[in-house]
Each structure stands twice: as structure tokens, then as C-alpha cells.
Design a protein around this motif. Structure first.
Motif, PDB file in Angstrom:
ATOM      1  N   ALA A 118       0.866  -1.214   0.100  1.00  0.00           N
ATOM      2  CA  ALA A 118       0.014   0.120   0.010  1.00  0.00           C
ATOM      3  C   ALA A 118       1.002   1.162  -0.213  1.00  0.00           C
ATOM      4  O   ALA A 118       0.605   2.148  -0.676  1.00  0.00           O
ATOM      5  CB  ALA A 118      -0.806  -0.084   1.331  1.00  0.00           C
ATOM      6  N   ARG A 119       1.903   1.248   0.897  1.00  0.00           N
ATOM      7  CA  ARG A 119       2.765   2.322   0.890  1.00  0.00           C
ATOM      8  C   ARG A 119       3.453   2.661  -0.513  1.00  0.00           C
ATOM      9  O   ARG A 119       3.642   3.810  -0.979  1.00  0.00           O
ATOM     10  CB  ARG A 119       3.618   2.211   1.848  1.00  0.00           C
ATOM     11  CG  ARG A 119       3.116   2.710   3.312  1.00  0.00           C
ATOM     12  CD  ARG A 119       4.009   2.802   4.281  1.00  0.00           C
ATOM     13  NE  ARG A 119       3.393   3.368   5.611  1.00  0.00           N
ATOM     14  CZ  ARG A 119       3.137   2.246   6.459  1.00  0.00           C
ATOM     15  NH1 ARG A 119       3.137   1.089   6.424  1.00  0.00           N
ATOM     16  NH2 ARG A 119       2.369   2.670   7.536  1.00  0.00           N
ATOM     17  N   GLU A 120       3.899   1.654  -1.278  1.00  0.00           N
ATOM     18  CA  GLU A 120       4.450   1.574  -2.437  1.00  0.00           C
ATOM     19  C   GLU A 120       3.476   2.309  -3.599  1.00  0.00           C
ATOM     20  O   GLU A 120       3.808   3.199  -4.480  1.00  0.00           O
ATOM     21  CB  GLU A 120       4.943   0.526  -3.020  1.00  0.00           C
ATOM     22  CG  GLU A 120       5.284   0.386  -4.376  1.00  0.00           C
ATOM     23  CD  GLU A 120       6.427   1.351  -4.829  1.00  0.00           C
ATOM     24  OE1 GLU A 120       6.844   1.482  -5.846  1.00  0.00           O
ATOM     25  OE2 GLU A 120       7.309   1.586  -3.642  1.00  0.00           O
ATOM     26  N   VAL A 121       2.190   1.993  -3.552  1.00  0.00           N
ATOM     27  CA  VAL A 121       1.319   2.591  -4.506  1.00  0.00           C
ATOM     28  C   VAL A 121       0.875   4.016  -4.148  1.00  0.00           C
ATOM     29  O   VAL A 121       0.771   4.747  -4.960  1.00  0.00           O
ATOM     30  CB  VAL A 121      -0.394   1.681  -4.035  1.00  0.00           C
ATOM     31  CG1 VAL A 121      -1.320   2.330  -4.994  1.00  0.00           C
ATOM     32  CG2 VAL A 121      -0.284   0.553  -4.657  1.00  0.00           C
ATOM     33  N   LYS A 122       0.895   4.414  -2.872  1.00  0.00           N
ATOM     34  CA  LYS A 122       1.066   5.704  -2.390  1.00  0.00           C
ATOM     35  C   LYS A 122       2.073   6.557  -2.878  1.00  0.00           C
ATOM     36  O   LYS A 122       2.025   7.595  -3.410  1.00  0.00           O
ATOM     37  CB  LYS A 122       0.900   5.712  -0.864  1.00  0.00           C
ATOM     38  CG  LYS A 122       0.254   6.978  -0.432  1.00  0.00           C
ATOM     39  CD  LYS A 122      -0.122   7.087   1.182  1.00  0.00           C
ATOM     40  CE  LYS A 122      -0.626   8.304   1.568  1.00  0.00           C
ATOM     41  NZ  LYS A 122      -0.821   8.215   3.066  1.00  0.00           N
ATOM     42  N   ARG A 123       3.453   5.718  -2.690  1.00  0.00           N
ATOM     43  CA  ARG A 123       4.405   6.525  -3.364  1.00  0.00           C
ATOM     44  C   ARG A 123       4.253   6.778  -4.930  1.00  0.00           C
ATOM     45  O   ARG A 123       4.755   7.892  -5.063  1.00  0.00           O
ATOM     46  CB  ARG A 123       5.733   5.788  -3.248  1.00  0.00           C
ATOM     47  CG  ARG A 123       7.055   6.581  -3.190  1.00  0.00           C
ATOM     48  CD  ARG A 123       8.335   5.387  -3.580  1.00  0.00           C
ATOM     49  NE  ARG A 123       7.941   4.461  -4.523  1.00  0.00           N
ATOM     50  CZ  ARG A 123       8.244   4.768  -5.651  1.00  0.00           C
ATOM     51  NH1 ARG A 123       8.483   5.923  -6.328  1.00  0.00           N
ATOM     52  NH2 ARG A 123       8.193   3.532  -6.603  1.00  0.00           N
ATOM     53  N   ARG A 124       3.937   6.030  -5.731  1.00  0.00           N
ATOM     54  CA  ARG A 124       3.714   5.859  -6.769  1.00  0.00           C
ATOM     55  C   ARG A 124       2.712   7.076  -7.397  1.00  0.00           C
ATOM     56  O   ARG A 124       2.837   7.627  -8.503  1.00  0.00           O
ATOM     57  CB  ARG A 124       3.560   4.598  -7.491  1.00  0.00           C
ATOM     58  CG  ARG A 124       4.472   3.367  -7.601  1.00  0.00           C
ATOM     59  CD  ARG A 124       4.103   2.302  -8.022  1.00  0.00           C
ATOM     60  NE  ARG A 124       5.095   1.083  -7.913  1.00  0.00           N
ATOM     61  CZ  ARG A 124       5.016   0.119  -8.460  1.00  0.00           C
ATOM     62  NH1 ARG A 124       3.963  -0.117  -9.520  1.00  0.00           N
ATOM     63  NH2 ARG A 124       5.939  -0.880  -8.263  1.00  0.00           N
ATOM     64  N   ALA A 125       1.823   6.950  -6.660  1.00  0.00           N
ATOM     65  CA  ALA A 125       0.770   8.085  -6.882  1.00  0.00           C
ATOM     66  C   ALA A 125       1.161   9.632  -6.781  1.00  0.00           C
ATOM     67  O   ALA A 125       1.054  10.371  -7.369  1.00  0.00           O
ATOM     68  CB  ALA A 125      -0.738   8.001  -6.180  1.00  0.00           C
ATOM     69  N   GLN A 126       2.380   9.643  -5.570  1.00  0.00           N
ATOM     70  CA  GLN A 126       2.594  10.716  -5.026  1.00  0.00           C
ATOM     71  C   GLN A 126       3.622  11.238  -6.138  1.00  0.00           C
ATOM     72  O   GLN A 126       3.568  12.519  -6.636  1.00  0.00           O
ATOM     73  CB  GLN A 126       3.511  10.673  -3.775  1.00  0.00           C
ATOM     74  CG  GLN A 126       4.073  11.863  -3.354  1.00  0.00           C
ATOM     75  CD  GLN A 126       4.618  11.564  -1.929  1.00  0.00           C
ATOM     76  OE1 GLN A 126       4.895  10.835  -1.711  1.00  0.00           O
ATOM     77  NE2 GLN A 126       4.775  12.782  -1.156  1.00  0.00           N
TER      78      GLN A 126
END
Length: 130
Positions: A118-126
Motif C-alpha cells: 500500500a505504501r508503494e502504491v501511495k509513493r507511485r501516486a505521489q
């Protein structure tokens, strides 16, 4: 979310975003029941960017993947906020969340939001905002 999509993120004639199977979608009353809140609260959560809903066959729906048991996926509101800041509208955000990505568990960002990545997805969205 915003009503426009930057030209480089618009996909003219693209298929509708989200799960392909109609059984994988929830109507807003279904979401309210699953979350054990009023339909008014669901509408407020959509306005606040905590949930995302799009029209399918004239009815506002959201992918069932984005509601885990009786809660919204923990990182979903943050990811939706980041996508909005990057200029994505609801359809473009769903397209991004469900775009096939073999580097993520479940092969798309929406499925990975419920797990360890989930944090990786958030990082990619950022990163989309840059």
C-alpha cells in the motif's frame, strides 16, 4: 475530484475504468450497508475524497475492492487525494488504480492497496504530481 483530465492523462475512447465484472461493483446503498453508515455519510465521504464513485449504467457505483470488510482501505483516501492533486478525475483515477502492473501483488494498484504494498502504491501516486 476535479472534472477535467490533463491532455496527457486523457485516454479518448478508452474502456471504462475499474473491474470488468459487474459483481465486483457496489452501489452506494450497498457501500452504506457494508460500512454500516447512512447513505448521506457515503455521499459525504465521496465529496471529501475518501471514496470514489463513477456512473455505470446510469447508477453511481464503486469497486468492491476499495471497501475492506467494514472500512475503507486505509490508504485509499490518501491515494485519491494524490491523484486529484496530479489532475486526475474519477475515471482517470480508477483507470490508474486498475491499470495492470505485474510489479504489484494482485497485478494492479487497487488490489495492492489492501496489502503490504500500500505504501508503494501511495509513493507511485505521489510521483505522478512531479
Amino acid at each position: 475530484m476535479t472534472d477535467s483530465v490533463p491532455a496527457d492523462r486523457a485516454v479518448p475512447g478508452a474502456e471504462l475504468a475499474g473491474p470488468a465484472d459487474a459483481a465486483d461493483w457496489l452501489t452506494l446503498p450497498d457501500v452504506a450497508e457494508r460500512l454500516d453508515v447512512s447513505i448521506s455519510k457515503v455521499h459525504q465521504m465521496i465529496r471529501d475524497g475518501e471514496l470514489i464513485a463513477v456512473r455505470r449504467d446510469g447508477i453511481r457505483r464503486m469497486p468492491a475492492d476499495l471497501v475492506a470488510n467494514e472500512t475503507v482501505l486505509k490508504h485509499l483516501p490518501g491515494v485519491l487525494n494524490l491523484l486529484t492533486d496530479a489532475g486526475y478525475d474519477d475515471e482517470a483515477a480508477l483507470r490508474w488504480l486498475y491499470e495492470p502492473d505485474d510489479s504489484l501483488p494482485g497485478a494492479c494498484a487497487a488490489k495492492a492497496l489492501g496489502g503490504d504494498q500500500a505504501r508503494e502504491v501511495k509513493r507511485r501516486a505521489q510521483a505522478l504530481g512531479f
